[in-house]
Design a protein around this motif. Structure first.
Motif, short mmCIF file in Angstrom:
data_model
loop_
_atom_site.label_atom_id
_atom_site.label_comp_id
_atom_site.label_asym_id
_atom_site.label_seq_id
_atom_site.Cartn_x
_atom_site.Cartn_y
_atom_site.Cartn_z
N UNK A 73 0.82 -1.21 0.00
CA UNK A 73 0.00 0.00 0.00
C UNK A 73 0.86 1.27 0.00
N UNK A 74 2.00 1.20 0.67
CA UNK A 74 2.90 2.36 0.73
C UNK A 74 3.53 2.67 -0.63
N UNK A 75 3.75 1.63 -1.42
CA UNK A 75 4.33 1.84 -2.75
C UNK A 75 3.31 2.48 -3.69
N UNK A 76 2.05 2.21 -3.44
CA UNK A 76 1.00 2.79 -4.27
C UNK A 76 0.88 2.11 -5.62
N UNK A 77 -0.07 2.58 -6.41
CA UNK A 77 -0.25 1.99 -7.74
C UNK A 77 0.89 2.38 -8.69
#
Length: 78
Positions: A73-77
């Motif tokens: 989730x921290x890396x994001x899309x």
């Protein structure tokens, strides 16, 4: 009175043995505990049983899965 083999339920033992063999034949034994557990859960084992097979605890696998989800989730899309 000692239990005889007819009194013993072998199904959990057989199930765990088969799960271990699946890990071995899929060459998953060198992977992380979470990867091994996810593989077993994809085969239908509950997380608690997958934890027993990989030599961990249900709580430990839950924390590892949550940490992995946070990193993704921290890396994001992309």
């Amino acid at each position: 009175m000692a239990a005889t083999t007819s009194d013993f339920d072998w199904q959990p033992f057989i199930g765990r043995s088969l799960a271990y063999l699946c890990l071995h034949l899929a060459e998953m034994r060198s992977r992380t505990l979470l990867e091994q557990a996810e593989f077993l859960m994809a085969l239908g084992l509950p997380r608690r049983e997958a934890a027993v097979v990989v030599g961990s605890t249900d709580e430990s696998l839950r924390v590892l899965a949550r940490s992995k989800a946070k990193k993704v989730a921290a890396k994001g899309p992309k």
